[in-house]
Design a protein around this motif. Structure first.
Motif, PDB file in Angstrom:
ATOM      1  N   THR A 188      40.384 -48.178  36.057  1.00  0.00           N
ATOM      2  CA  THR A 188      39.988 -48.262  34.661  1.00  0.00           C
ATOM      3  C   THR A 188      39.169 -49.521  34.395  1.00  0.00           C
ATOM      4  O   THR A 188      39.236 -50.489  35.156  1.00  0.00           O
TER       5      THR A 188
ATOM      6  N   ALA B  63      39.982 -51.628  32.259  1.00  0.00           N
ATOM      7  CA  ALA B  63      41.005 -52.667  32.098  1.00  0.00           C
ATOM      8  C   ALA B  63      41.402 -53.258  33.443  1.00  0.00           C
ATOM      9  O   ALA B  63      41.622 -54.471  33.562  1.00  0.00           O
TER      10      ALA B  63
ATOM     11  N   THR C 146      38.472 -55.468  34.697  1.00  0.00           N
ATOM     12  CA  THR C 146      38.408 -56.708  33.933  1.00  0.00           C
ATOM     13  C   THR C 146      39.545 -57.655  34.304  1.00  0.00           C
ATOM     14  O   THR C 146      39.332 -58.865  34.492  1.00  0.00           O
TER      15      THR C 146
ATOM     16  N   SER D 174      32.043 -50.733  28.641  1.00  0.00           N
ATOM     17  CA  SER D 174      33.355 -51.277  28.292  1.00  0.00           C
ATOM     18  C   SER D 174      33.661 -52.547  29.085  1.00  0.00           C
ATOM     19  O   SER D 174      34.172 -53.533  28.532  1.00  0.00           O
TER      20      SER D 174
ATOM     21  N   SER E 228      33.911 -56.645  27.612  1.00  0.00           N
ATOM     22  CA  SER E 228      35.035 -57.551  27.815  1.00  0.00           C
ATOM     23  C   SER E 228      34.583 -58.945  28.239  1.00  0.00           C
ATOM     24  O   SER E 228      35.399 -59.862  28.331  1.00  0.00           O
TER      25      SER E 228
ATOM     26  N   GLU F  17      47.597 -52.244  34.375  1.00  0.00           N
ATOM     27  CA  GLU F  17      46.213 -51.951  34.010  1.00  0.00           C
ATOM     28  C   GLU F  17      45.645 -50.725  34.721  1.00  0.00           C
ATOM     29  O   GLU F  17      44.581 -50.230  34.331  1.00  0.00           O
TER      30      GLU F  17
END
Length: 336
Positions: free
Chosen positions: A25, A27, A30, A57, A61, A240
């Motif tokens: 993902t 997330a 990141t 995305s 971030s 995550e």
């Protein structure tokens, strides 16, 4: 040890491998970057539009050190008769539908065009070798190129195509093997030995992956000549990761006792926890991506029903070491 180029060289010694199908993902990518690691988005099975949204995305971030992994078209043909035989064999499975044989290239040209229009720091390739012109097009855009390989011969071929670095994947890795010829027998050799063989065969820097679950595994890989290591299964249970509920639980379930390479779900060798579906189809044919599309409704029904015995539970041999919690904490245990 050869220095890795660009953002790869600036990251710590443990990277996160790209994992198609949900786990990788924005997330996760990141969080890895914020922990001093490096991770990639997995473009496999994504539409170009969803891939573009995930890239946006990650950038939103504030993350600038990341990559994208692409499936290079390298189809494994299956005859109509063999496809129909396997389809009939699976007809009793919950969710099974009579999917016509489908061969596609995972929108390869559109994804390449997207990443050339809107470059990312790193693009990696798996399943096949991109042509040299594609590699050079990425390099002209300032993108570091990386090829997944499984032995010295593949490494030399990748170097001839002009890539900047290699990911050397051992047979203990979870999920799909990166082997260029899926019909080839995969030799089960210790990962440090494989690293030494590839380092001796090419001049490219190496990131290595496959069965890494402890700081000792990382140390051994680096001592063998790898410039960094990569983990996949190890982070599947972290907060995550986009790992499904059923897959996440199965990785911690003591009822699952071993992994095996199987063609049952996709027609291409992949390492998974051994469940009823794997045991029932040990003689599944080669045939990627046709069998991936054939079993997709079955796997979807299994996920909806939270039925681990019919789901593709990708896992490397070190799956029992996979921790829960934040990915930064998980990575920290490997670099102590």
């Amino acid at each position: 040890m050869v220095q890795l180029p660009g953002v790869l060289g600036a990251a710590g010694p443990v990277h996160i491998a790209p994992m198609a199908g949900g786990p990788s993902t924005p997330a996760l990518v990141t969080a890895a970057a914020r922990a001093g690691s490096f991770a990639q988005l997995a473009a496999g099975y994504r539409t170009p539009e969803s891939l573009a949204a995930e890239v946006a995305s990650v950038r939103a971030s504030g993350t600038t050190a990341f990559g994208v992994n692409l499936f290079v078209p390298n189809p494994v043909p299956i005859s109509d008769a063999e496809y129909d035989r396997y389809r009939r064999l699976l007809a009793h499975e919950p969710g099974a539908v009579p999917v016509p044989k489908r061969e596609d290239d995972d929108a390869w040209e559109d994804k390449v065009a997207l990443l050339l229009r809107d470059p990312v720091p790193v693009v990696s390739f798996t399943f096949g070798l991109p042509d040299a012109a594609t590699v050079q097009a990425f390099r002209r855009r300032g993108t570091v190129t990386v090829q997944s390989v499984t032995d010295p011969d593949e490494a030399r071929a990748a170097e001839d195509h002009g890539v900047d670095a290699l990911v050397v994947q051992g047979v203990a890795a979870g999920g799909h093997s990166a082997v260029l010829d899926p019909a080839r027998v995969l030799h089960d050799r210790p990962l440090p030995d494989l690293v030494r063989a590839v380092v001796a065969a090419t001049s490219l820097p190496v990131v290595t992956a496959g069965g890494i679950g402890t700081s000792g595994d990382v140390t051994a890989a680096l001592a063998a000549g790898a410039s960094a290591t990569a983990v996949g299964t190890f982070v599947l249970r972290t907060d995550e990761a986009g790992t499904s509920y059923t897959h996440r639980n199965a990785l911690g379930d003591p009822a699952f006792r071993e992994t095996a390479l199987t063609r049952a779900f996709t027609g291409r060798p992949a390492r998974a926890l051994v469940n009823d579906f794997v045991r029932a189809h040990t003689d599944a044919p080669l045939g990627y991506p046709a069998l991936h599309h054939l079993t997709k409704p079955i796997r979807g029904a299994a996920a909806d029903a939270r039925a681990p015995e019919r789901l593709h539970l990708w896992a490397g041999r070190a799956w029992r070491a996979a921790p829960t919690g934040a990915v930064a904490d998980a990575l920290a245990t490997l670099v102590r």
